[in-house]
Write a protein that holds these residues in place. Sequence first.
Motif, PDB file in Angstrom:
ATOM      1  N   GLY A  53       0.797  -1.223   0.000  1.00 20.04           N
ATOM      2  CA  GLY A  53       0.000   0.000   0.000  1.00 20.04           C
ATOM      3  C   GLY A  53       0.828   1.271   0.000  1.00 20.04           C
ATOM      4  N   TYR A  54       2.143   1.158  -0.203  1.00 25.90           N
ATOM      5  CA  TYR A  54       3.027   2.319  -0.139  1.00 25.90           C
ATOM      6  C   TYR A  54       3.130   3.069  -1.464  1.00 25.90           C
ATOM      7  CZ  TYR A  54       4.523   0.239   4.277  1.00 25.90           C
ATOM      8  OH  TYR A  54       4.563  -0.294   5.546  1.00 25.90           O
ATOM      9  N   VAL A  55       2.814   2.414  -2.569  1.00 24.33           N
ATOM     10  CA  VAL A  55       2.742   3.089  -3.866  1.00 24.33           C
ATOM     11  C   VAL A  55       1.472   2.635  -4.565  1.00 24.33           C
ATOM     12  CG1 VAL A  55       5.261   3.262  -4.128  1.00 24.33           C
ATOM     13  CG2 VAL A  55       4.046   1.389  -5.224  1.00 24.33           C
ATOM     14  N   ASP A  56       1.040   3.434  -5.508  1.00 26.01           N
ATOM     15  CA  ASP A  56      -0.076   3.070  -6.368  1.00 26.01           C
ATOM     16  C   ASP A  56       0.404   3.257  -7.801  1.00 26.01           C
ATOM     17  OD1 ASP A  56      -2.549   2.173  -7.111  1.00 26.01           O
ATOM     18  OD2 ASP A  56      -3.665   3.836  -6.230  1.00 26.01           O
ATOM     19  N   SER A  57      -0.377   2.770  -8.751  1.00 26.86           N
ATOM     20  CA  SER A  57       0.067   2.866 -10.135  1.00 26.86           C
ATOM     21  C   SER A  57      -1.113   3.054 -11.073  1.00 26.86           C
ATOM     22  CB  SER A  57       0.834   1.609 -10.535  1.00 26.86           C
ATOM     23  OG  SER A  57      -0.024   0.492 -10.612  1.00 26.86           O
ATOM     24  N   LYS A  58      -0.741   3.451 -12.286  1.00 25.44           N
ATOM     25  CA  LYS A  58      -1.729   3.639 -13.348  1.00 25.44           C
ATOM     26  C   LYS A  58      -1.054   3.299 -14.661  1.00 25.44           C
ATOM     27  CE  LYS A  58      -4.720   7.043 -15.486  1.00 25.44           C
ATOM     28  NZ  LYS A  58      -5.241   8.415 -15.415  1.00 25.44           N
ATOM     29  N   ASN A  59      -1.787   2.611 -15.520  1.00 27.65           N
ATOM     30  CA  ASN A  59      -1.309   2.326 -16.863  1.00 27.65           C
ATOM     31  C   ASN A  59      -2.064   3.254 -17.811  1.00 27.65           C
ATOM     32  OD1 ASN A  59      -0.765   1.385 -19.417  1.00 27.65           O
ATOM     33  ND2 ASN A  59      -0.785  -0.753 -18.823  1.00 27.65           N
ATOM     34  N   PRO A  60      -1.379   4.296 -18.323  1.00 26.27           N
ATOM     35  CA  PRO A  60      -2.066   5.246 -19.191  1.00 26.27           C
ATOM     36  C   PRO A  60      -2.233   4.754 -20.626  1.00 26.27           C
ATOM     37  CG  PRO A  60       0.206   5.888 -18.929  1.00 26.27           C
ATOM     38  CD  PRO A  60      -0.002   4.659 -18.074  1.00 26.27           C
ATOM     39  N   GLY A  61      -1.859   3.517 -20.865  1.00 25.51           N
ATOM     40  CA  GLY A  61      -1.900   2.967 -22.215  1.00 25.51           C
ATOM     41  C   GLY A  61      -0.495   2.641 -22.671  1.00 25.51           C
ATOM     42  N   GLY A  62      -0.370   1.802 -23.629  1.00 23.46           N
ATOM     43  CA  GLY A  62       0.956   1.411 -24.082  1.00 23.46           C
ATOM     44  C   GLY A  62       1.604   0.446 -23.113  1.00 23.46           C
ATOM     45  N   ASN A  63       2.922   0.467 -23.070  1.00 18.42           N
ATOM     46  CA  ASN A  63       3.656  -0.486 -22.242  1.00 18.42           C
ATOM     47  C   ASN A  63       4.109   0.075 -20.909  1.00 18.42           C
ATOM     48  OD1 ASN A  63       3.470  -2.496 -24.186  1.00 18.42           O
ATOM     49  ND2 ASN A  63       5.292  -1.757 -25.255  1.00 18.42           N
ATOM     50  N   SER A  64       3.872   1.345 -20.643  1.00 19.63           N
ATOM     51  CA  SER A  64       4.379   1.956 -19.415  1.00 19.63           C
ATOM     52  C   SER A  64       3.330   1.974 -18.323  1.00 19.63           C
ATOM     53  CB  SER A  64       4.834   3.393 -19.685  1.00 19.63           C
ATOM     54  OG  SER A  64       5.948   3.393 -20.533  1.00 19.63           O
ATOM     55  N   ARG A  65       3.783   1.749 -17.105  1.00 17.35           N
ATOM     56  CA  ARG A  65       2.966   1.896 -15.913  1.00 17.35           C
ATOM     57  C   ARG A  65       3.676   2.906 -15.035  1.00 17.35           C
ATOM     58  NH1 ARG A  65      -1.180  -0.270 -13.154  1.00 17.35           N
ATOM     59  NH2 ARG A  65      -1.580  -1.729 -14.855  1.00 17.35           N
ATOM     60  N   PHE A  66       2.926   3.849 -14.487  1.00 20.47           N
ATOM     61  CA  PHE A  66       3.504   4.888 -13.647  1.00 20.47           C
ATOM     62  C   PHE A  66       3.140   4.635 -12.190  1.00 20.47           C
ATOM     63  CE2 PHE A  66       3.225   6.750 -17.841  1.00 20.47           C
ATOM     64  CZ  PHE A  66       4.496   7.283 -17.984  1.00 20.47           C
TER      65      PHE A  66
END
Length: 83
Positions: A53-66
């Motif tokens: 629970g210390y980070v969250d992420s989002k995949n805005p499309g393509g191959n990258s996840r932030f």
Amino acid sequence: MPSGPDPAASPREILLFMVQSPDPAFTAKEVGDAFDKTRQWGHQQLQKLQSSGYVDSKNPGGNSRFYWVTEDGQRYLSETRQS
């Protein structure tokens, strides 16, 4: 090859890197590069931090996840601050 935690960087060190940077979010490659490791290593570390629970992420499309540090991650850093 030995298994277990990689001593290269603690969860706290990775979170500190993330909050001390002017960037608001990171890819696994950026985290790996910051610790002289691979993208895969960065991905594994970020997955562990996300499970905690210390980070969250989002995949805005393509191959990258932030990934970015959550409030729980900020709290963890505050509670584990070294005097």
